[in-house]
Design an enzyme around this catalytic site. Structure first.
Site, PDB file in Angstrom:
ATOM      1  N   ASP A 152       0.819  -1.214   0.000  1.00 23.80           N
ATOM      2  CA  ASP A 152       0.000   0.000   0.000  1.00 23.80           C
ATOM      3  C   ASP A 152       0.851   1.262   0.000  1.00 23.80           C
ATOM      4  OD1 ASP A 152       0.951   0.108   2.609  1.00 23.80           O
ATOM      5  OD2 ASP A 152      -0.874  -0.779   3.440  1.00 23.80           O
ATOM      6  N   ASP A 207       6.070  -6.072   7.024  1.00 18.84           N
ATOM      7  CA  ASP A 207       4.635  -5.793   7.201  1.00 18.84           C
ATOM      8  C   ASP A 207       3.806  -6.880   6.522  1.00 18.84           C
ATOM      9  OD1 ASP A 207       2.355  -4.511   7.920  1.00 18.84           O
ATOM     10  OD2 ASP A 207       2.554  -2.834   6.514  1.00 18.84           O
TER      11      ASP A 207
END
Ligand SMILES: Cc1cc2nc3c(=O)[nH]c(=O)nc-3n(C[C@H](O)[C@H](O)[C@H](O)COP(=O)(O)OP(=O)(O)OC[C@H]3O[C@@H](n4cnc5c(N)ncnc54)[C@H](O)[C@@H]3O)c2cc1C
Lengths: 504, 498
Positions: free
Chosen positions: B288, B360
């Site tokens: 993202d 992540d």
């Protein structure tokens, strides 16, 4: 970053599946063939039909016949002891024998042997080799080479369950407990070791079958009996009614109780073959079928198609039953029985649907005649695996080995393919839509059988102790237990004996 | 002629049973407790059929016309029954009420069918033959339906299409009845038009069944779905409510634009602000671009490598204006290199070194993702760390999944790194945990980039303090050959879900 929202996804997943349904696909065409066929060459050896008139002669002090694990480990030992004047003659185009492997666009995969348990902490040949190959880091087995979790699962009552022991009634569980206590006692007793050696303690257990031993000890749980029978078929290619109790118990009692492993690789024990070849590959001659070994004055003349090797000593690491066909006056090995096997590598373009716990490394179907399948991509580091290769194992354990060998050769590829797919369909209804290729390997004399009485037999002693004319047997079949460590032990022992003679 | 008649009986019986089965199956799927759902649905249905049979006595003249209309109605209502129920489940609170109303309605109509048909046929056959034949085919139809339903219909067609298919069969029976009994009907034309309209509606339903999924799904996310895409790897759904943009991957919330800054500041700054000499940074996962946005606040960073599995994800966050505004066009920065690859194999095939790594990944919900949280993985990662580097690892919630969190800490330690766990509160997630790992002891930095929205140098050290209910527990490190973390995680989150 992702807190789970369990209610929502389950509802959503259900919606899309139930609303739209699953599109209908027709069974697809599966390609494939028999591969690595060697029975024709074998039959020609048997019939002494090789007309080899080698043009060249080569002098070499020591010849190793057979480039399986036993032959390669003999070579490894010789090199470690500084001896280099030898060749390894291998019939096939590639060395490895039962530890051979293949490769396609998806993965490497084994053709037979695919794992080795982590050797215990004490000194052993396997430990020595594995330390050298970097399989231990600071004394601990290296995580990348240990079988990833989940390791085993069993298809039982319509779904996959974790582990290979079928969960049963309290009675079954009680018997498991008692059984594992008995095995712990045997383990503590120390009679069951790897390598097993030539003179067995508790030899009386070799005089009855594993099945009879279970019954004698009051183990009548059908689940436990299945599990022991499965273990015999898996390790020895024969049923628990044929395997000796000593061998059946050895499977459980010779291993560490808390094995973190085993060691395994996408290409199975082919990984070990590659590492061995890095060390001794220059000595290996492939495509070199030995069709005759004859004593000539104080030398051996080892005949292959192109070259006749003249040597002082021979290590015979090809299967022992071949010896009388190649060597004049060699008595036929009595009581050596071999189990026929079929292995197959299935290429899957997608993974099939299934119920229960997720895909494991070793996947066994309860009450199937086969031994299930091992997933070649299991050791991949990737977090997404969409295509795979499964290695499927089937020991033709029931009935007379000779009769089953005839069945093995009589049925065509299509029959075997159908039998394999039918077997897998029980656990994976849509398997036929996933598989694009099935290659099948037929092994008529895949592995030695530890039939009742074999391990303690005179017939076996004759070959393990054979010493005449600088000739030693080294195939793992001498052990009656067909595993990597036995092959290595036989190869190394023969190498040591040969060196003792040659250097005299 | 006789064959067609009894075949019709067979079909309407099959249709009747299918609607009942669908209602029962749907109710047990969606509400759980299948025994309760099936018994009450079957009971209601049979009772309603009884009402239908009783009501049939009030139908006097125009028997055939009534029969045809009833057939068409059953087809329409039964055919759309599962669509209606699905939508009701997704959109309304009154699923149960609708369920039993529909079952009753269909039951009454189906209960009317056989008595009417018998009366229509009574002049053509001997009565004892008629009863025997009609009931035989009635029961045969039920048998056919009950076998087809679980074996073929549900797995192959799904519930919505199965119901529609049988609705079509029902309407077809109505349609050909207007031909078979044409002498007993005054004006068949009107009836035929009705039948054709019903058939057309059901046919359209069949074609649009796919879209219905989307419609029903949309409502399972609380907010408006503004983008939804199935990639090779996952289902990406983006929702918006007022100024709150939320990203879901496979229905798992990834961020809410209202508070993601807390998460991403916490992931990046405690580690990176302590490394004034850092030049090269690696981000694993995080397609993202939000972690990259935080990293680019440091002018001395020369190079950011982002490794994310899904090209469509990084593409989306490089092009969609709403999303690039959120991540500050971070993925388009000339300092950033995007690599679409599976992280573990990528690391093992690559020899590059980094001064800071932000990890992540999605939580360890399964064995595939669990590999990314093993001692083997962190050992490999450690080989890519320059002398003074740190790694920051998102590590699930130390409150909801306390054992899992401490297992990750233990695993990092098991890989020979020093681990410094910390946590922050992110409203849309709850209490969230991270681990900072490296070869050296850690001192929180005295300076942070300006214009952060959450962290200050003063409150930084508080993050490393764990209150009682999040303190360490006794755990094993997670290894490839046991994957104990996945088991911990499964256990903990399933308790929360209950
Ligand atoms: C299906 C199957 C699965 C197995 N799985 C495992 C496992 O998972 N783990 C494990 O430890 N063990 C396993 N085994 C046992 C395996 O056999 C041993 O581990 C080991 O590989 C045997 O090595 P070997 O050298 O003794 O014999 P082989 O592998 O049989 O080697 C003999 C070699 O001699 C060659 N040869 C034969 N005749 C001639 C000739 N005339 N001239 C020249 N060369 C010749 C052959 O081509 C072959 O390469 C498995 C065996 C089978 C059949």
């Amino acid at each position: 970053m992702e807190p789970d929202r369990p209610l929502v996804p389950s509802r959503r997943r259900f919606l899309s599946a139930a609303l739209v349904g699953l599109s209908q696909k027709s069974g697809r065409a599966v390609t494939g063939s028999f591969v690595l066929e060697s029975h024709e060459a074998g039959h020609r050896l048997r019939d002494r039909a090789f007309a080899a008139m080698p043009a060249r002669e080569q002098r070499v002090p020591l010849v190793i016949v057979g480039g399986g694990i036993a032959g390669l480990c003999a070579a490894w030992r010789l090199r470690r002891r500084g001896f280099r004047d030898f060749v390894v003659l291998e019939m096939e185009d590639r060395a490895g024998g039962n530890a051979r492997w293949g490769e396609n666009e998806i993965s490497q995969y084994p053709w037979a042997a695919h794992y080795v348990p982590v050797p215990g902490p004490g000194p052993s040949l396997a430990r020595e080799l594995f330390e050298e190959l970097g399989l231990f880091e600071d004394g601990e087995p290296s995580e990348r080479h240990l079988c990833f979790s989940p390791q085993e699962r069993l298809f039982l009552q319509g779904r996959w369950q974790e582990g290979l022991e079928p969960a049963g009634t309290p009675k079954d569980i009680d018997q498991y407990k008692r059984f594992s206590d008995r095995m712990a006692d045997f383990r503590a007793n120390g009679a069951f070791r790897i390598p097993a050696g030539d003179s067995l303690r508790l030899g009386e257990l070799d005089r009855l079958s594993m099945r009879d031993w279970l019954l004698r000890e009051g183990f009548d749980s059908s689940y436990l009996q299945w599990y022991c029978d499965y273990s015999c078929r898996d390790d020895y290619g024969c049923s628990s009614a044929d395997a000796s109790a000593w061998a059946g118990i050895h499977y459980f009692a010779a291993r560490e109780d808390h094995d973190p492993g085993p060691f395994t690789w996408p290409e199975g024990n082919g990984w070990l073959v590659k590492r061995l070849l890095e060390r001794v590959g220059t000595h290996v001659r492939t495509g070199a079928t030995v069709c005759q070994a004859a004593r000539e004055k104080n030398r051996w003349r080892i005949v292959t198609k192109e070259i006749a090797y003249v040597s002082d000593a021979v290590i015979f690491a090809a299967p022992t039953f071949l010896a009388p066909f190649l060597i004049e006056d060699m008595p036929a090995p009595q009581a050596f029985e071999y189990s026929p096997w079929v292995t197959a590598n299935l290429t899957l373009d997608r993974l099939p649907r299934e119920r229960g716990v997720p895909l494991a490394w070793d996947n066994v179907i309860f009450n199937s005649p086969s031994l299930g399948y091992v997933v070649a991509t299991h050791q991949s580091l990737a977090s997404r695996i969409e295509r795979s290769v499964w290695t499927y194992y089937w020991a033709l354990a029931d009935g007379e080995p000779a009769a089953r060998r005839r069945d093995l050769l009589a049925s065509g590829w299509n029959r075997w393919k159908e039998a394999i797919l039918d077997d897998l369909t029980r656990a994976h209804p849509d398997i036929r839509e996933c598989v694009s290729r099935i290659d099948i390997l037929r092994l008529g004399h895949a592995m030695i059988r530890p039939s009742v009485g074999f391990l303690t037999s005179q017939a076996r002693r004759k070959f393990t102790a054979y010493e005449a004319d600088n000739f030693w047997f080294a195939n793992s079949d001498l052990s009656g237990i067909s595993i990597f460590e036995e092959a290595q032990y036989r190869g190394v022992t023969a190498a040591d004996r040969a060196l003792a003679r040659i250097s005299k | 002629m006789t064959f067609i008649l009894f075949f019709s009986v067979f079909l309407i019986a099959a249709c009747g049973l299918i609607y009942e089965l669908i209602a029962g199956a749907l109710a047990s799927y969606l509400l759980g407790d299948s025994i309760l759902q099936f018994s009450t649905v079957i009971g209601t249905y049979l009772f309603a059929m009884g009402i239908g049979s009783y009501l049939s006595r009030f139908i006097g003249r125009g028997l055939v016309a009534r029969f045809v209309t009833i057939e068409a109605m059953v087809g329409l209502i039964g055919g759309f029954s599962s669509s209606i129920l699905f939508l009701a489940f997704a959109y309304t609170e009154s699923f149960r009420f609708l369920l039993y109303s529909l079952v009753t309605l269909i039951g009454i109509l189906v209960g009317l069918e056989i008595p009417l048909l018998m009366r229509i046929l009574k002049d053509r056959f001997q009565f004892h033959d008629l009863v025997a034949h009609v009931l035989t085919f009635d029961y045969l139809g039920a048998l056919g339906a009950s076998i087809l339903f679980p074996l073929l219909l549900v797995p192959r067609l799904g519930m919505v299409r199965s119901a529609l298919l049988f609705g079509i069969l029902n309407a077809a029976v109505a349609f050909w009845s207007t031909f078979i009994f044409r002498h007993q009907i005054g004006s068949p034309a009107g009836l035929r038009v009705i039948c054709l309209m019903v058939l057309a509606a059901l046919g359209a339903g069949m074609v649009g069944a796919d879209r219905l999924t989307g419609l029903a799904e949309e409502n399972l996310y609380a907010d408006e779905v503004i983008l939804s895409r199935n990639t090779r790897y996952q289902r990406i759904v983006l929702t918006r409510w007022k100024d709150d943009l939320r990203l879901f991957l496979n229905s798992h919330l990834q961020f809410s634009s209202r508070d993601e800054y807390r998460y991403h500041e916490a992931l990046v700054h405690p580690g990176l602000a302590a490394l004034p000499h850092a030049r090269s940074v690696l981000v694993l996962g995080g397609g993202d671009g939000l972690a990259v946005r935080e990293i680019l606040r440091y002018p001395q960073i020369e190079r950011v490598t982002l490794v994310d599995l899904d090209p469509e994800m990084t593409q989306l966050f490089s092009t969609n204006p709403m999303l690039t505004e959120l991540n500050g066009r971070s993925l388009l920065s000339p300092k950033v290199r995007v690599i679409n690859a599976d992280a573990f194999p990528w690391l093992s095939e690559n020899g590059e070194m980094f001064d800071f790594v932000a990890v992540d990944f999605p939580d360890p919900t399964n064995f595939s993702l669990g590999k990314l949280y093993t001692t083997a993985f962190y050992r490999l990662l450690a080989k890519h760390l320059s002398a003074s580097a740190y790694v920051a690892v998102q590590s699930t919630s130390p409150l909801f999944a306390r054992t899992s969190f401490w297992c990750i800490v233990e695993t990092i330690r098991g890989a020979g790194l020093k681990a410094h766990p910390y946590h922050v509160y992110v409203p849309s997630f709850g209490e969230w945990g991270f681990v900072l790992a490296g070869a050296f002891p850690y001192e929180p930095p005295a300076l942070l980039p300006e214009d952060l929205r959450f962290l200050t140098p003063a409150n930084l050290s508080n993050l490393f303090d764990f209150p009682r209910d999040m303190q360490p527990v006794d755990v094993q490190p997670n290894r490839l050959n046991d994957q104990i973390l996945v088991r911990y995680y499964e256990k903990e989150w399933s308790q929360i879900a209950r």
